[in-house]
Design an enzyme around this catalytic site. Structure first.
Site, PDB file in Angstrom:
ATOM      1  N   TYR A 138       0.858  -1.179   0.000  1.00 44.46           N
ATOM      2  CA  TYR A 138       0.000   0.000   0.000  1.00 44.46           C
ATOM      3  C   TYR A 138       0.897   1.233   0.000  1.00 44.46           C
ATOM      4  O   TYR A 138       1.586   1.513   0.981  1.00 44.46           O
ATOM      5  CB  TYR A 138      -0.911   0.025   1.228  1.00 44.46           C
ATOM      6  CG  TYR A 138      -1.880  -1.129   1.320  1.00 44.46           C
ATOM      7  CD1 TYR A 138      -2.270  -1.834   0.185  1.00 44.46           C
ATOM      8  CD2 TYR A 138      -2.416  -1.516   2.541  1.00 44.46           C
ATOM      9  CE1 TYR A 138      -3.159  -2.898   0.276  1.00 44.46           C
ATOM     10  CE2 TYR A 138      -3.317  -2.571   2.636  1.00 44.46           C
ATOM     11  CZ  TYR A 138      -3.680  -3.252   1.500  1.00 44.46           C
ATOM     12  OH  TYR A 138      -4.569  -4.305   1.598  1.00 44.46           O
ATOM     13  N   PHE A 185     -23.848  -3.790  -4.881  1.00 51.41           N
ATOM     14  CA  PHE A 185     -25.294  -3.830  -4.732  1.00 51.41           C
ATOM     15  C   PHE A 185     -25.996  -3.430  -6.029  1.00 51.41           C
ATOM     16  O   PHE A 185     -25.636  -2.442  -6.664  1.00 51.41           O
ATOM     17  CB  PHE A 185     -25.762  -2.876  -3.619  1.00 51.41           C
ATOM     18  CG  PHE A 185     -25.016  -3.047  -2.324  1.00 51.41           C
ATOM     19  CD1 PHE A 185     -24.899  -4.285  -1.725  1.00 51.41           C
ATOM     20  CD2 PHE A 185     -24.426  -1.958  -1.700  1.00 51.41           C
ATOM     21  CE1 PHE A 185     -24.225  -4.444  -0.538  1.00 51.41           C
ATOM     22  CE2 PHE A 185     -23.746  -2.107  -0.510  1.00 51.41           C
ATOM     23  CZ  PHE A 185     -23.641  -3.359   0.077  1.00 51.41           C
TER      24      PHE A 185
END
Length: 277
Positions: A60, A207
């Site tokens: 990261y 979703f």
């Protein structure tokens, strides 16, 4: 914060609501920390709120996130456990490249940048369905040497989990899973039966409009945000699920942590359980 915790080993007790440090780096977890002062505040607030599980990796940034963790939190609190990952490296353009040839270097780099002598736990990040025996074996050897205390896996199939467990014990698996993407349902239950943790990544995405509508209605009914409701469902899904939602904002961190206190009545839970993709 609800201080519900999961004991994975005598020296590995993790709050089920943890913190993922990936978003502290630049876009796509690449590049410098965007707001260093706020990143320090986020990390210190996480610990102040009782979180004992911070998830990170040297890829990261790269390196940036681990260095900000060290700046903000070192010397580390006795109950704080930092979980890192190895198995990839970042290209100069931010690409994610599998790197099976330098796992030891990655472990040593994580130790150096975090300011540790031993890593509490390390996940081997896997790139595809191939055998992981050789690389996992390298990690097992580093545990024997005392560089690593506990082993985990990331982005793996059930077959790879079984392959690794035949070589050495693992404490958790970190895979894609959320309220609508439930491919790993059987794996979660299998791991729970053996006291092994499961850490979902991408817990708040995927979703459809219909699913999002139901989630919005349920969230309103329990007085929580959509994101808090999705996280609360994960905590209810199984006792062995550990969450590591990430953010670079103290306000958002507090909202995520508050999800541990969201109550889901049976009717709300039933509606959420029906949101299978």
């Amino acid at each position: 914060m609800n201080h519900d915790a999961l004991t994975l080993a005598d020296d590995l007790v993790l709050t089920r609501m943890g913190y993922g440090a990936m978003q502290l780096a630049g876009p796509g977890a690449f590049g410098p920390v965007r707001d260093r002062a706020e990143a320090v505040r986020v990390l210190r607030t996480a610990v102040e709120l009782g979180i004992t599980h911070i998830d990170t990796s040297d890829f990261y940034g790269p390196v940036e996130t681990n260095e900000i963790i060290r700046e903000a939190l070192h010397p580390y609190r006795n109950d704080l456990r930092i979980v890192t990952k190895i198995g990839f490296r970042r290209g100069p353009d931010g690409s994610w490249d599998p790197s099976p040839d330098n796992l030891r270097e990655q472990v040593l780099d994580n130790l150096k940048h975090l300011g540790l002598d031993t890593l509490d736990a390390v996940n081997l990040r896997v790139a595809g369905p191939e055998s992981l025996a050789d690389r996992f074996g390298e990690l097992v050897e580093m545990r024997r040497e005392g560089l690593v205390r506990h082993l985990g896996l990331s982005n793996v199939t059930p077959e790879q989990v079984a392959e690794a467990r035949a070589i050495a014990p693992i404490v958790f698996v970190q895979n894609l899973y959320n309220i609508v993407l439930r491919t790993d349902d059987a794996l979660i239950d299998e791991l729970a039966a053996d006291g092994i943790g499961f850490v979902p990544f991408f817990p708040l995405g995927g979703f459809s409009p219909v699913q999002s509508g139901v989630l919005t209605e349920v969230a309103a009914s329990v007085g929580a945000s959509v994101q808090q409701t999705a996280l609360a469902w994960l905590l209810r899904r199984s006792f062995n699920i550990l969450l590591i939602p990430g953010t670079s904002s103290v306000a958002h961190l507090r909202e995520n942590v508050a999800a541990a206190d969201v109550e889901l009545p049976d009717d709300a839970l039933a509606r959420l359980n029906a949101l299978v993709d």
